[in-house]
Design a protein around this motif. Sequence first.
Motif, PDB file in Angstrom:
ATOM      1  N   THR A 152      -7.669  12.896   3.716  1.00 44.18           N
ATOM      2  CA  THR A 152      -7.993  11.715   4.497  1.00 44.18           C
ATOM      3  C   THR A 152      -9.492  11.510   4.427  1.00 44.18           C
ATOM      4  OG1 THR A 152      -7.760  10.650   6.666  1.00 44.18           O
ATOM      5  CG2 THR A 152      -8.260  12.989   6.672  1.00 44.18           C
ATOM      6  N   GLY A 153      -9.904  10.283   4.531  1.00 43.55           N
ATOM      7  CA  GLY A 153     -11.328   9.988   4.449  1.00 43.55           C
ATOM      8  C   GLY A 153     -11.608   8.616   4.995  1.00 43.55           C
ATOM      9  N   ILE A 154     -12.843   8.409   5.388  1.00 45.21           N
ATOM     10  CA  ILE A 154     -13.235   7.144   5.986  1.00 45.21           C
ATOM     11  C   ILE A 154     -14.207   6.419   5.069  1.00 45.21           C
ATOM     12  CG2 ILE A 154     -15.093   8.231   7.312  1.00 45.21           C
ATOM     13  CD1 ILE A 154     -14.455   6.267   9.567  1.00 45.21           C
ATOM     14  N   SER A 155     -13.958   5.140   4.796  1.00 47.74           N
ATOM     15  CA  SER A 155     -14.852   4.310   4.002  1.00 47.74           C
ATOM     16  C   SER A 155     -15.026   4.901   2.598  1.00 47.74           C
ATOM     17  CB  SER A 155     -16.194   4.161   4.728  1.00 47.74           C
ATOM     18  OG  SER A 155     -17.043   3.295   4.043  1.00 47.74           O
ATOM     19  N   TYR A 156     -16.188   5.472   2.303  1.00 48.49           N
ATOM     20  CA  TYR A 156     -16.435   6.106   1.001  1.00 48.49           C
ATOM     21  C   TYR A 156     -15.395   7.193   0.735  1.00 48.49           C
ATOM     22  CZ  TYR A 156     -19.451   8.213  -2.659  1.00 48.49           C
ATOM     23  OH  TYR A 156     -19.979   8.705  -3.829  1.00 48.49           O
ATOM     24  N   GLY A 157     -15.089   7.970   1.763  1.00 52.55           N
ATOM     25  CA  GLY A 157     -14.038   8.972   1.624  1.00 52.55           C
ATOM     26  C   GLY A 157     -12.664   8.352   1.526  1.00 52.55           C
ATOM     27  N   GLY A 158     -12.471   7.170   2.128  1.00 48.37           N
ATOM     28  CA  GLY A 158     -11.200   6.480   2.020  1.00 48.37           C
ATOM     29  C   GLY A 158     -10.926   6.008   0.603  1.00 48.37           C
ATOM     30  N   GLY A 159     -11.961   5.492  -0.069  1.00 44.14           N
ATOM     31  CA  GLY A 159     -11.799   5.083  -1.460  1.00 44.14           C
ATOM     32  C   GLY A 159     -11.402   6.247  -2.342  1.00 44.14           C
ATOM     33  N   GLN A 160     -11.987   7.423  -2.084  1.00 42.44           N
ATOM     34  CA  GLN A 160     -11.607   8.615  -2.845  1.00 42.44           C
ATOM     35  C   GLN A 160     -10.189   9.058  -2.500  1.00 42.44           C
ATOM     36  OE1 GLN A 160     -14.861  11.684  -2.881  1.00 42.44           O
ATOM     37  NE2 GLN A 160     -15.956  10.109  -1.728  1.00 42.44           N
ATOM     38  N   PRO A 190      -0.158  25.424 -10.170  1.00 43.41           N
ATOM     39  CA  PRO A 190       0.023  23.963 -10.099  1.00 43.41           C
ATOM     40  C   PRO A 190      -0.383  23.445  -8.722  1.00 43.41           C
ATOM     41  CG  PRO A 190       2.140  25.091 -10.015  1.00 43.41           C
ATOM     42  CD  PRO A 190       1.123  26.141 -10.329  1.00 43.41           C
ATOM     43  N   MET A 191      -1.122  22.349  -8.711  1.00 46.42           N
ATOM     44  CA  MET A 191      -1.650  21.761  -7.478  1.00 46.42           C
ATOM     45  C   MET A 191      -1.110  20.343  -7.331  1.00 46.42           C
ATOM     46  SD  MET A 191      -3.761  24.155  -6.264  1.00 46.42           S
ATOM     47  CE  MET A 191      -4.776  23.242  -5.101  1.00 46.42           C
ATOM     48  N   ARG A 192      -1.061  19.884  -6.064  1.00 49.43           N
ATOM     49  CA  ARG A 192      -0.494  18.556  -5.828  1.00 49.43           C
ATOM     50  C   ARG A 192      -0.983  18.002  -4.498  1.00 49.43           C
ATOM     51  NH1 ARG A 192       4.504  16.601  -3.267  1.00 49.43           N
ATOM     52  NH2 ARG A 192       4.714  18.717  -2.442  1.00 49.43           N
ATOM     53  N   ILE A 193      -1.286  16.707  -4.475  1.00 49.58           N
ATOM     54  CA  ILE A 193      -1.544  16.002  -3.227  1.00 49.58           C
ATOM     55  C   ILE A 193      -0.196  15.636  -2.625  1.00 49.58           C
ATOM     56  CG2 ILE A 193      -2.580  13.983  -2.132  1.00 49.58           C
ATOM     57  CD1 ILE A 193      -4.653  15.906  -3.216  1.00 49.58           C
ATOM     58  N   ALA A 194       0.072  16.119  -1.413  1.00 51.16           N
ATOM     59  CA  ALA A 194       1.361  15.869  -0.776  1.00 51.16           C
ATOM     60  C   ALA A 194       1.332  14.655   0.141  1.00 51.16           C
ATOM     61  CB  ALA A 194       1.802  17.096   0.017  1.00 51.16           C
ATOM     62  N   ALA A 195       0.158  14.233   0.598  1.00 45.75           N
ATOM     63  CA  ALA A 195       0.052  13.065   1.474  1.00 45.75           C
ATOM     64  C   ALA A 195      -1.411  12.678   1.591  1.00 45.75           C
ATOM     65  CB  ALA A 195       0.626  13.355   2.863  1.00 45.75           C
ATOM     66  N   THR A 196      -1.657  11.384   1.823  1.00 42.55           N
ATOM     67  CA  THR A 196      -3.022  10.903   2.045  1.00 42.55           C
ATOM     68  C   THR A 196      -3.039   9.916   3.207  1.00 42.55           C
ATOM     69  OG1 THR A 196      -2.816   9.042   0.508  1.00 42.55           O
ATOM     70  CG2 THR A 196      -3.622  11.126  -0.402  1.00 42.55           C
ATOM     71  N   ALA A 197      -4.222   9.773   3.797  1.00 40.11           N
ATOM     72  CA  ALA A 197      -4.406   8.811   4.890  1.00 40.11           C
ATOM     73  C   ALA A 197      -5.787   8.182   4.761  1.00 40.11           C
ATOM     74  CB  ALA A 197      -4.241   9.486   6.246  1.00 40.11           C
ATOM     75  N   PRO A 198      -5.949   7.225   3.840  1.00 38.58           N
ATOM     76  CA  PRO A 198      -7.250   6.550   3.692  1.00 38.58           C
ATOM     77  C   PRO A 198      -7.539   5.655   4.906  1.00 38.58           C
ATOM     78  CG  PRO A 198      -5.828   6.233   1.757  1.00 38.58           C
ATOM     79  CD  PRO A 198      -4.969   6.758   2.858  1.00 38.58           C
ATOM     80  N   VAL A 199      -8.753   5.723   5.414  1.00 42.14           N
ATOM     81  CA  VAL A 199      -9.173   4.932   6.576  1.00 42.14           C
ATOM     82  C   VAL A 199     -10.289   3.984   6.153  1.00 42.14           C
ATOM     83  CG1 VAL A 199     -10.162   5.035   8.896  1.00 42.14           C
ATOM     84  CG2 VAL A 199      -8.489   6.746   8.179  1.00 42.14           C
ATOM     85  N   ILE A 200     -10.134   2.715   6.446  1.00 47.20           N
ATOM     86  CA  ILE A 200     -11.011   1.617   5.996  1.00 47.20           C
ATOM     87  C   ILE A 200     -11.521   1.852   4.567  1.00 47.20           C
ATOM     88  CG2 ILE A 200     -11.614   0.677   8.250  1.00 47.20           C
ATOM     89  CD1 ILE A 200     -14.237   2.238   8.188  1.00 47.20           C
ATOM     90  N   PRO A 201     -10.589   2.017   3.605  1.00 45.98           N
ATOM     91  CA  PRO A 201     -10.971   2.285   2.226  1.00 45.98           C
ATOM     92  C   PRO A 201     -11.062   1.014   1.402  1.00 45.98           C
ATOM     93  CG  PRO A 201      -8.615   2.453   2.391  1.00 45.98           C
ATOM     94  CD  PRO A 201      -9.111   2.032   3.772  1.00 45.98           C
ATOM     95  N   TRP A 202     -11.493   1.167   0.180  1.00 44.47           N
ATOM     96  CA  TRP A 202     -11.274   0.150  -0.841  1.00 44.47           C
ATOM     97  C   TRP A 202     -10.165   0.646  -1.758  1.00 44.47           C
ATOM     98  CZ3 TRP A 202     -15.605   3.421  -1.464  1.00 44.47           C
ATOM     99  CH2 TRP A 202     -15.603   4.214  -2.636  1.00 44.47           C
ATOM    100  N   SER A 203      -9.454  -0.279  -2.373  1.00 45.21           N
ATOM    101  CA  SER A 203      -8.592   0.073  -3.500  1.00 45.21           C
ATOM    102  C   SER A 203      -9.206  -0.454  -4.791  1.00 45.21           C
ATOM    103  CB  SER A 203      -7.180  -0.479  -3.310  1.00 45.21           C
ATOM    104  OG  SER A 203      -7.176  -1.889  -3.144  1.00 45.21           O
ATOM    105  N   ASP A 204      -9.936  -1.565  -4.710  1.00 39.25           N
ATOM    106  CA  ASP A 204     -10.628  -2.176  -5.851  1.00 39.25           C
ATOM    107  C   ASP A 204     -12.084  -2.358  -5.425  1.00 39.25           C
ATOM    108  OD1 ASP A 204     -11.754  -3.817  -7.768  1.00 39.25           O
ATOM    109  OD2 ASP A 204     -10.044  -5.165  -7.915  1.00 39.25           O
ATOM    110  N   LEU A 205     -12.970  -1.493  -5.909  1.00 40.68           N
ATOM    111  CA  LEU A 205     -14.365  -1.538  -5.475  1.00 40.68           C
ATOM    112  C   LEU A 205     -15.092  -2.762  -6.016  1.00 40.68           C
ATOM    113  CD1 LEU A 205     -16.506  -0.120  -3.813  1.00 40.68           C
ATOM    114  CD2 LEU A 205     -17.102   1.256  -5.823  1.00 40.68           C
TER     115      LEU A 205
END
Length: 739
Positions: free
Chosen positions: A160-168, A197-212
Motif C-alpha cells: 500500500t502507498g500514498i500518492s507517489y507510493g500509490g503509483g508504485q 518464488p515471490m508474489r504480490i497477493a494484494a495492493t491498496a493504492p491510495v490517491i495514486p496515478w495509473s497513467d502519470l
Amino acid sequence: MAVTVACAVALVAPAGSSAAIDTVFGTIACAPQEGVRFCQGTNPTRVKTFDGVPLDVNVTLPATGDGGFPLVVTLHGYGGSKSGLDAASKRYAAKGIAVLSYTARGFNGSCGTLPNRNDPGCLTGWLRLADSRFEARDTQHLAGLLADQGVIDGQRVGVTGISYGGGQSVELSVLRDRIRLPNGTYAPWVSPAKQLPMRIAATAPVIPWSDLVYSLVPNGRTLDYTVTDADDNLKPIGVLKTSFVAGLFALGQTTGFYAPPGVDPDADLTKWYARVNAGEPYDGEPMAEDIVNEISSNHSGYYLDMDRPPAPTLISNGFTDDLFPVDEAVRFANKVEARFPGTPVAQLHFDYGHQRGTNKGRGKPADNARLQSSIEAWFDKHLNGADVQTLEGVEALTQTCPAEAPSGGPFNGPNWLDLSPGEVSFVERAAKTVLSGPRDPQVDRAVDPIAAGNNPCATTSAADQMGTATYRLPKAEGDGYTLLGSPTVIADLTVTGVNAALATRLWDVAPDGSRQTLVARSLYRPNTSGRQVFQLHPNGYRFAPGHTAKLEVLGTDNPYGRTPNGQYQVAVSNLELRLPVAERPGSSPQVGGPAPSPLPPGATPVGGVTTVSLASTRPSRARSRTSAKARGRVNKERYRVRVTGRVGRRESATVTARDCRGRVVIGVRSAKRRVVRRTVRLRRDCSFSRRLVFRSARISRTQRRRGARARLRVVVAFRGNTEMSASRDLTRARLRRGG
C-alpha cells in the motif's frame, strides 16, 4: 515553491517481519517495543538494494513467532520518508502481519540529502520518478531478502502507498509475480539468494496515478465508459498542470537527489522539467515525445504488460484531488474488468487527497477511518485468509461544504457506471466563442490547487467572464440532485489558431446568483474541428434545491494549467452537457434516464461485449458478392451497420458504422466457425470502416459444383452496452465455380 502532497489519511505504517528475533537484513537490530518488535534502520545500517543503492529501512514484527509472516509494505508520498512505529503498523503486527517501510531511493535518508549521500553507493542513487525497473524493484528486492531470511512468506506480500507510493502500488499490482529488468524486459520474481518464488497477493493504492502522463499533462481523452487504448492519453500531448509540476519539482529539490542534467536520459528530471515548461509545440518534437514515451512505458502501471490478472486491488482517489483525480482509478479498473472479468478490484472515493482535497486538520475523520479500516480488512482477507467482509465494487462518499460537514452517502454499486442510474441533461445549440486570452485572475487563483490549498469549498464571484462559453442549467428543483460520476460534454468545435487548449469548469452557483463553488474541472486538447467528446474529472456533489449548475468552457485555467504558446479561438456550438446522478429516472422533473446520445452515461460495465442483431438480405444467385444492412436501437438511439462481402475460396467483408461507444469488435464466422476477429478503434468522428479478408473453410470441388451454400456470419459488437440482441446469420450465397 514547495508543495505538500501528503494526505490526511494515516496510511498503514511500514514494513516487514523477521525470522530472527534480534535482527533483520543482518544489520538492523530488533527490540520489543509497545507490544511489537521494532527494527529501526539508521544511516550506518542501511540496506543495499539490487543495484547497490543503500536504502533507509524500518521493519515492524509481531511480538511472537519465528517467521513466515505475511508482509505489508507501506510506501510514502513524494518527498517523504519511511514511517516509524505508528498505530497502523502495530495493528498489523497484532494480527500476525509484518510491516516493511523504507525511504524511496533518492529521497531523504536513501541518498536524498547530505550527509546521506556520502555512501559510495549513492553515486547513482538519484530518484527515478517511480520507475518500475528501479523503485518497484526496490520493494521486490527488500521483500525477497526478508523471504530468504525466513522472516516472511513470499507468497503473501501486500503493498500500500500514498500518492507517489500509490503509483508504485499500481505498478506492483500489475507486475504481481514478475520483475522488470533495467532493459525493460520481464523476468520471474524470485528472492535474491534462495530463488524462492515471490508474489504480490494484494495492493491498496491510495490517491495514486495509473497513467502519470495523463495525471501531469492531460489531453482530456480519458472517458469513463471505455477502455483507454495505448495512444488515447498520449497523442496529442496535453496541457501541463503548471502549479502542481512546479511545486513537485521544487519539493524534490529540497528533499531529494536529482540526476545531474544529461547524465541519465531515463531519469533526467531537470531537463524534462525545463522542456515541458517551454510549452508547445510538443507533438512531433523529439524530446517531448521521448519524455512521454519514457514516463508512459516505465513510470505508469497502466501501460505495463498486463498478460495476467493483477493482484486483488483496493484503489482510492479523491473527488477534489486536482493532481490524481478519481479517473485514475476508474481507468485502471476498466482495463482490468475488460481483460480479466471477476478479478477483485474495489474502489472507494471521497473528498480528500492532494490539493484541493479536504486535508490538513479540516478533513473528515470518519471518511479517513473508513478508508483505513477497509484497507486493513482487505489485507486481512487476502494475506491472512481471514473470513472478513471487504469492500466490493465501488463505494462513494460525496463532497460537502463546509468541509467539516459529514459526507453524503455512502453510495454503492457493482461498478463505476452503476453508481449513477439517472442523468440531468442540458442542450444549447447557439454558437459561442472561446478566446485564448487571460480571465479574471482572482477566480483562477481561488481555485488553483496550490494557491488555494486544501479548500474545495472556496467561493468566487459567479459573474460571466469575457471570451468564455458559459452555460447555465435550470435551478435544481424538488430535492435537488446528486452528481455522481464524470460530467460529459459533447459539442461541435472549430479551432482557429495554434496550440489550442480548453479548460472546463463546472460550478455550483448559489440561489442569489452572486457566488459559486467549483465542483469539477478538466483540461482538454481539442481536435481542429468536428463533433468532440470529453469529460470533466468525476465528483460526488449534491446540487441543493435552488442552486444552479453552471458550465464554463475557457481558453486557459492558469496557473493550474499552462497557458499555451500562441493565440487561438474555438467556436463551440450544439453543446450537450450530461450530468450522471445518483437519483433514479423520474425521481424529480430534472432527472431522466440515459438520453438518446452517442455517449450514454448509463452504459454497462466496460469490457462487456454484446452483439448487434443483423437483418439478412436474400442471397444472390447470380453473383457471389453479397450485401446487407442492419438497423436497430440502442438506448432509443438508431444505429446502422452496412456489411458487404464476397463468398468464395477467399472471403472478405467490409463493415462500416457510425457510433460513439469507444471500440467495436467485429467477428466473422465461416462454415460455422470463427475465422477472423478484429477490434476496431473508432475515429474521433465516431465512425469506423474495416475490410476483412480471410480464407474460407474447406469446401470440396464436388460441393462447389453442386452450388453448395457457405455461410458468412458477421458479428458486430459494441463494447459497453447490453441492450443489443444476439447476432444471426447475415447472409449466405451460392458459390460459383472457381469462386
